[in-house]
Design a protein around this motif. Structure first.
Motif, PDB file in Angstrom:
ATOM      1  N   THR A  38       1.147 -43.998   5.265  1.00 41.92           N
ATOM      2  CA  THR A  38       0.633 -45.275   5.741  1.00 41.92           C
ATOM      3  C   THR A  38       1.796 -46.146   6.204  1.00 41.92           C
ATOM      4  OG1 THR A  38      -0.723 -47.215   5.203  1.00 41.92           O
ATOM      5  CG2 THR A  38       0.673 -46.362   3.438  1.00 41.92           C
ATOM      6  N   ARG A  39       1.498 -47.043   7.123  1.00 45.06           N
ATOM      7  CA  ARG A  39       2.475 -48.038   7.551  1.00 45.06           C
ATOM      8  C   ARG A  39       2.150 -49.387   6.916  1.00 45.06           C
ATOM      9  NH1 ARG A  39       6.842 -46.645   8.400  1.00 45.06           N
ATOM     10  NH2 ARG A  39       7.319 -48.422   9.676  1.00 45.06           N
ATOM     11  N   ASP A  40       1.067 -49.428   6.132  1.00 42.79           N
ATOM     12  CA  ASP A  40       0.684 -50.664   5.446  1.00 42.79           C
ATOM     13  C   ASP A  40       1.578 -50.896   4.237  1.00 42.79           C
ATOM     14  OD1 ASP A  40      -1.523 -51.338   7.120  1.00 42.79           O
ATOM     15  OD2 ASP A  40      -2.674 -49.768   6.129  1.00 42.79           O
ATOM     16  N   THR A  41       1.806 -52.147   3.913  1.00 40.81           N
ATOM     17  CA  THR A  41       2.605 -52.492   2.750  1.00 40.81           C
ATOM     18  C   THR A  41       1.906 -52.046   1.478  1.00 40.81           C
ATOM     19  OG1 THR A  41       3.672 -54.344   3.845  1.00 40.81           O
ATOM     20  CG2 THR A  41       3.555 -54.445   1.447  1.00 40.81           C
ATOM     21  N   VAL A  53      -0.167 -39.597  -8.734  1.00 42.56           N
ATOM     22  CA  VAL A  53       0.346 -40.938  -8.494  1.00 42.56           C
ATOM     23  C   VAL A  53      -0.601 -41.626  -7.514  1.00 42.56           C
ATOM     24  CG1 VAL A  53       2.329 -42.324  -7.794  1.00 42.56           C
ATOM     25  CG2 VAL A  53       2.695 -40.005  -8.655  1.00 42.56           C
ATOM     26  N   LEU A  54      -0.883 -42.906  -7.755  1.00 44.11           N
ATOM     27  CA  LEU A  54      -1.730 -43.676  -6.862  1.00 44.11           C
ATOM     28  C   LEU A  54      -0.992 -44.958  -6.497  1.00 44.11           C
ATOM     29  CD1 LEU A  54      -4.817 -43.481  -5.870  1.00 44.11           C
ATOM     30  CD2 LEU A  54      -5.135 -45.369  -7.446  1.00 44.11           C
ATOM     31  N   ALA A  55      -1.023 -45.329  -5.209  1.00 46.56           N
ATOM     32  CA  ALA A  55      -0.423 -46.577  -4.752  1.00 46.56           C
ATOM     33  C   ALA A  55      -1.454 -47.363  -3.957  1.00 46.56           C
ATOM     34  CB  ALA A  55       0.811 -46.292  -3.894  1.00 46.56           C
ATOM     35  N   VAL A  56      -1.446 -48.693  -4.113  1.00 45.98           N
ATOM     36  CA  VAL A  56      -2.397 -49.565  -3.417  1.00 45.98           C
ATOM     37  C   VAL A  56      -1.636 -50.681  -2.728  1.00 45.98           C
ATOM     38  CG1 VAL A  56      -4.252 -49.044  -5.044  1.00 45.98           C
ATOM     39  CG2 VAL A  56      -2.778 -51.024  -5.456  1.00 45.98           C
ATOM     40  N   GLY A  57      -2.303 -51.277  -1.696  1.00 42.98           N
ATOM     41  CA  GLY A  57      -1.621 -52.347  -0.991  1.00 42.98           C
ATOM     42  C   GLY A  57      -2.481 -53.126  -0.027  1.00 42.98           C
ATOM     43  N   LEU A  58      -1.815 -53.651   1.004  1.00 46.64           N
ATOM     44  CA  LEU A  58      -2.459 -54.514   1.986  1.00 46.64           C
ATOM     45  C   LEU A  58      -3.400 -53.731   2.891  1.00 46.64           C
ATOM     46  CD1 LEU A  58       0.522 -56.815   3.027  1.00 46.64           C
ATOM     47  CD2 LEU A  58      -1.166 -57.154   1.217  1.00 46.64           C
ATOM     48  N   ARG A  59      -4.349 -54.451   3.487  1.00 46.90           N
ATOM     49  CA  ARG A  59      -5.348 -53.879   4.408  1.00 46.90           C
ATOM     50  C   ARG A  59      -6.149 -52.768   3.736  1.00 46.90           C
ATOM     51  NH1 ARG A  59      -4.257 -53.113  10.248  1.00 46.90           N
ATOM     52  NH2 ARG A  59      -3.427 -51.109   9.634  1.00 46.90           N
ATOM     53  N   GLY A  60      -6.285 -52.843   2.407  1.00 46.39           N
ATOM     54  CA  GLY A  60      -7.055 -51.842   1.675  1.00 46.39           C
ATOM     55  C   GLY A  60      -6.360 -50.501   1.570  1.00 46.39           C
ATOM     56  N   ALA A  61      -5.051 -50.462   1.783  1.00 51.76           N
ATOM     57  CA  ALA A  61      -4.323 -49.192   1.735  1.00 51.76           C
ATOM     58  C   ALA A  61      -4.370 -48.591   0.337  1.00 51.76           C
ATOM     59  CB  ALA A  61      -2.873 -49.394   2.153  1.00 51.76           C
ATOM     60  N   VAL A  62      -4.752 -47.312   0.266  1.00 53.92           N
ATOM     61  CA  VAL A  62      -4.724 -46.543  -0.972  1.00 53.92           C
ATOM     62  C   VAL A  62      -4.227 -45.150  -0.616  1.00 53.92           C
ATOM     63  CG1 VAL A  62      -6.054 -45.589  -2.886  1.00 53.92           C
ATOM     64  CG2 VAL A  62      -6.707 -47.803  -1.914  1.00 53.92           C
ATOM     65  N   VAL A  63      -3.170 -44.721  -1.280  1.00 51.84           N
ATOM     66  CA  VAL A  63      -2.636 -43.376  -1.052  1.00 51.84           C
ATOM     67  C   VAL A  63      -2.455 -42.699  -2.405  1.00 51.84           C
ATOM     68  CG1 VAL A  63      -1.549 -43.836   1.180  1.00 51.84           C
ATOM     69  CG2 VAL A  63      -0.266 -44.257  -0.921  1.00 51.84           C
ATOM     70  N   ASP A  67       1.527 -34.351  -6.400  1.00 46.75           N
ATOM     71  CA  ASP A  67       2.775 -33.648  -6.704  1.00 46.75           C
ATOM     72  C   ASP A  67       3.902 -34.635  -7.049  1.00 46.75           C
ATOM     73  OD1 ASP A  67       3.311 -34.716  -4.204  1.00 46.75           O
ATOM     74  OD2 ASP A  67       3.572 -32.779  -3.215  1.00 46.75           O
ATOM     75  N   ASN A  68       3.551 -35.612  -7.896  1.00 44.64           N
ATOM     76  CA  ASN A  68       4.514 -36.607  -8.385  1.00 44.64           C
ATOM     77  C   ASN A  68       5.158 -37.438  -7.288  1.00 44.64           C
ATOM     78  OD1 ASN A  68       4.399 -36.204 -11.272  1.00 44.64           O
ATOM     79  ND2 ASN A  68       5.251 -34.186 -10.850  1.00 44.64           N
ATOM     80  N   GLY A  69       4.434 -37.646  -6.170  1.00 38.37           N
ATOM     81  CA  GLY A  69       4.903 -38.544  -5.129  1.00 38.37           C
ATOM     82  C   GLY A  69       5.683 -37.909  -4.000  1.00 38.37           C
ATOM     83  N   MET A  70       5.767 -36.594  -3.978  1.00 39.88           N
ATOM     84  CA  MET A  70       6.517 -35.946  -2.900  1.00 39.88           C
ATOM     85  C   MET A  70       5.730 -35.912  -1.594  1.00 39.88           C
ATOM     86  SD  MET A  70       9.450 -35.375  -4.191  1.00 39.88           S
ATOM     87  CE  MET A  70       9.228 -36.874  -5.134  1.00 39.88           C
ATOM     88  N   THR A  71       4.396 -35.764  -1.668  1.00 37.08           N
ATOM     89  CA  THR A  71       3.523 -35.854  -0.490  1.00 37.08           C
ATOM     90  C   THR A  71       2.350 -36.768  -0.839  1.00 37.08           C
ATOM     91  OG1 THR A  71       2.224 -33.902  -1.116  1.00 37.08           O
ATOM     92  CG2 THR A  71       4.129 -33.535   0.330  1.00 37.08           C
ATOM     93  N   TRP A  72       1.780 -37.413   0.183  1.00 34.81           N
ATOM     94  CA  TRP A  72       0.749 -38.429  -0.021  1.00 34.81           C
ATOM     95  C   TRP A  72      -0.452 -38.182   0.883  1.00 34.81           C
ATOM     96  CZ3 TRP A  72       1.385 -42.136  -3.758  1.00 34.81           C
ATOM     97  CH2 TRP A  72       2.664 -42.238  -4.307  1.00 34.81           C
ATOM     98  N   THR A  73      -1.639 -38.559   0.392  1.00 33.60           N
ATOM     99  CA  THR A  73      -2.884 -38.465   1.144  1.00 33.60           C
ATOM    100  C   THR A  73      -3.574 -39.820   1.101  1.00 33.60           C
ATOM    101  OG1 THR A  73      -3.136 -36.164   0.470  1.00 33.60           O
ATOM    102  CG2 THR A  73      -5.102 -37.279   1.303  1.00 33.60           C
ATOM    103  N   PRO A  74      -4.016 -40.355   2.244  1.00 32.12           N
ATOM    104  CA  PRO A  74      -4.768 -41.618   2.218  1.00 32.12           C
ATOM    105  C   PRO A  74      -6.166 -41.401   1.642  1.00 32.12           C
ATOM    106  CG  PRO A  74      -4.596 -40.780   4.463  1.00 32.12           C
ATOM    107  CD  PRO A  74      -3.813 -39.843   3.593  1.00 32.12           C
TER     108      PRO A  74
END
Length: 125
Positions: A38-41, A53-63, A67-74
């Protein structure tokens, strides 16, 4: 950078503007950039389970990473909101919060249920 989470004393991740994700494997002495999806913050990040691992942010971004953060899926999250500002897990169950009183229950990172919020009690008359 806005959020940080450590899986153990050595391995951690931090997230920030433009989907920036960095990782450490030596307790934070050195960090390397990880390619995100994602390019969202991203505002918050949390480890859960053995490798998730889960990350959340602006514009409803969720990734999410399996594999412990090596690759990400929206991920797509139900509802209409501008941002998610917090996430936390206990075992495989987590909760995320965001604008307009958004509260979500998360199961294994992938099943999202929007929870209602009861109105604040008014003054007794």
């Amino acid at each position: 950078l806005f959020g940080i989470s450590f899986k153990n004393v050595s391995h951690g991740l931090a997230v920030g503007t433009a989907g920036n994700v960095i990782a450490t494997a030596d307790g934070g002495r050195t960090w390397k950039e990880i390619k995100g999806t994602t390019r969202d913050t991203l505002l918050k990040v949390r480890h859960f389970g053995t490798s998730h691992v889960l990350a959340v942010g602006l514009r409803g971004a969720v990734v999410m990473s399996d594999d412990n953060g090596m690759t990400w899926t929206p991920l797509l999250v139900p509802g209409n909101f501008s941002w998610l500002s917090g996430v936390d897990f206990m075992n495989q169950t987590g909760y995320a919060v965001g604008d307009r009183g958004s509260i979500f229950k998360i199961t294994s990172g992938k099943a999202w249920e929007r929870l209602g919020m009861a109105p604040a009690p008014g003054p007794n008359k």
